[in-house]
Design a protein around this motif. Structure first.
Motif, short mmCIF file in Angstrom:
data_model
loop_
_atom_site.label_atom_id
_atom_site.label_comp_id
_atom_site.label_asym_id
_atom_site.label_seq_id
_atom_site.Cartn_x
_atom_site.Cartn_y
_atom_site.Cartn_z
N ASP A 31 -7.07 -2.85 -3.12
CA ASP A 31 -5.79 -2.38 -2.59
C ASP A 31 -5.61 -2.81 -1.15
O ASP A 31 -4.51 -3.22 -0.73
N LEU A 32 -6.66 -2.69 -0.37
CA LEU A 32 -6.58 -3.03 1.06
C LEU A 32 -6.33 -4.51 1.29
O LEU A 32 -5.72 -4.88 2.29
N ARG A 33 -6.80 -5.35 0.39
CA ARG A 33 -6.62 -6.80 0.56
C ARG A 33 -5.18 -7.24 0.44
O ARG A 33 -4.81 -8.31 0.96
N GLU A 34 -4.34 -6.46 -0.21
CA GLU A 34 -2.94 -6.83 -0.38
C GLU A 34 -2.29 -7.02 0.99
O GLU A 34 -2.36 -6.16 1.84
N GLY A 35 -1.70 -8.19 1.18
CA GLY A 35 -1.05 -8.49 2.44
C GLY A 35 -1.94 -9.17 3.46
O GLY A 35 -1.47 -9.62 4.50
N PHE A 36 -3.23 -9.23 3.17
CA PHE A 36 -4.16 -9.94 4.06
C PHE A 36 -4.55 -11.26 3.41
O PHE A 36 -4.79 -11.32 2.21
N ALA A 37 -4.64 -12.29 4.21
CA ALA A 37 -5.05 -13.59 3.70
C ALA A 37 -6.56 -13.75 3.89
O ALA A 37 -7.04 -14.65 4.59
N ILE A 38 -7.32 -12.82 3.29
CA ILE A 38 -8.78 -12.89 3.39
C ILE A 38 -9.39 -12.73 2.01
O ILE A 38 -8.78 -12.18 1.10
N THR A 39 -10.61 -13.20 1.88
CA THR A 39 -11.33 -13.11 0.61
C THR A 39 -11.90 -11.71 0.42
O THR A 39 -11.99 -10.92 1.38
N GLN A 40 -12.31 -11.43 -0.82
CA GLN A 40 -12.94 -10.13 -1.10
C GLN A 40 -14.24 -9.97 -0.28
O GLN A 40 -14.46 -8.89 0.28
N PRO A 41 -15.09 -11.02 -0.18
CA PRO A 41 -16.29 -10.86 0.65
C PRO A 41 -15.96 -10.56 2.13
O PRO A 41 -16.65 -9.77 2.77
N ALA A 42 -14.90 -11.17 2.64
CA ALA A 42 -14.50 -10.91 4.03
C ALA A 42 -14.03 -9.47 4.18
O ALA A 42 -14.38 -8.79 5.16
N MET A 43 -13.27 -8.97 3.21
CA MET A 43 -12.83 -7.57 3.25
C MET A 43 -14.04 -6.65 3.20
O MET A 43 -14.12 -5.67 3.95
N SER A 44 -14.98 -6.95 2.34
CA SER A 44 -16.20 -6.14 2.23
C SER A 44 -16.96 -6.12 3.55
O SER A 44 -17.50 -5.07 3.95
N ALA A 48 -17.71 -2.91 5.84
CA ALA A 48 -19.09 -2.58 6.21
C ALA A 48 -19.20 -2.29 7.70
O ALA A 48 -19.87 -1.34 8.12
N VAL A 49 -18.54 -3.10 8.52
CA VAL A 49 -18.56 -2.88 9.98
C VAL A 49 -17.92 -1.53 10.31
O VAL A 49 -18.44 -0.76 11.11
N LEU A 50 -16.80 -1.22 9.66
CA LEU A 50 -16.12 0.05 9.91
C LEU A 50 -16.98 1.23 9.44
O LEU A 50 -17.02 2.27 10.11
N ARG A 51 -17.68 1.06 8.31
CA ARG A 51 -18.57 2.13 7.83
C ARG A 51 -19.75 2.32 8.78
O ARG A 51 -20.10 3.45 9.12
N GLU A 52 -20.35 1.22 9.22
CA GLU A 52 -21.49 1.30 10.14
C GLU A 52 -21.11 1.95 11.46
O GLU A 52 -21.93 2.62 12.08
N ALA A 53 -19.87 1.75 11.88
CA ALA A 53 -19.40 2.38 13.13
C ALA A 53 -19.03 3.85 12.90
O ALA A 53 -18.73 4.56 13.86
N GLY A 54 -19.02 4.28 11.64
CA GLY A 54 -18.71 5.66 11.32
C GLY A 54 -17.23 5.96 11.26
O GLY A 54 -16.83 7.12 11.21
N LEU A 55 -16.39 4.92 11.24
CA LEU A 55 -14.95 5.12 11.25
C LEU A 55 -14.35 5.26 9.85
O LEU A 55 -13.24 5.76 9.70
N VAL A 56 -15.08 4.79 8.85
CA VAL A 56 -14.62 4.81 7.46
C VAL A 56 -15.74 5.36 6.59
O VAL A 56 -16.91 5.07 6.81
N SER A 57 -15.37 6.18 5.62
CA SER A 57 -16.35 6.65 4.64
C SER A 57 -15.97 6.10 3.27
O SER A 57 -14.83 5.67 3.05
#
Length: 104
Positions: A31-44, A48-57
Motif C-alpha cells: 500500500d505504501l509503495r503506491e505513488g512512489f517510484a521505488i522497488t519493494q526492496p527499497a521500500m522494505s 527497516a530504518v524507520l523501525r530501527e529508529a523506533g518511529l514505526v511499528s
C-alpha cells in the motif's frame, strides 16, 4: 533510540513521506509503495530504518506486515526539542532589548 538515529531516519524525504502517509493510518508495504517510484526492496529498507529508529511499528497478520507510526518513538526527539525551546525565549528577549537600545 537516540536523537541521532531519529534525525538520520528523518533526513530522507522518502522516509518522511512514508511517515506522513502512515500518519493517516496503518498500511502494508505494498500500500505504501503506491505513488512512489521505488522497488519493494527499497521500500522494505526504508521501513527497516524507520523501525530501527523506533518511529514505526509492525504488526504481522498472516504473511502481511502492517505498519503504523509509533508515537513513543518520537519521545527522544521531543525531549531534544524541549531543551532548545527553553533556550530561545531568553535569546529573543535579549534581541528585543538590543533593538530597543539601538532605537534610542
Amino acid at each position: 533510540m537516540s536523537e541521532t538515529e531519529i534525525f538520520k531516519a528523518l533526513s530522507d524525504p522518502t522516509r518522511r513521506a512514508i511517515l506522513e502517509r502512515l500518519s493517516e493510518g496503518e498500511a502494508t508495504a505494498t500500500d505504501l509503495r503506491e505513488g512512489f517510484a521505488i522497488t519493494q526492496p527499497a521500500m522494505s529498507q526504508h521501513l527497516a530504518v524507520l523501525r530501527e529508529a523506533g518511529l514505526v511499528s509492525e504488526r504481522r497478520e498472516g504473511r502481511y506486515a502492517h505498519y503504523r507510526v509509533d508515537p513513543q518513538g518520537f519521545a527522544p526527539l521531543h525531549a531534544w526539542l524541549a531543551r532548545y525551546r527553553a533556550f530561545w525565549p531568553s535569546r529573543i528577549e535579549n534581541l528585543k532589548d538590543l533593538l530597543r537600545e539601538m532605537d534610542q
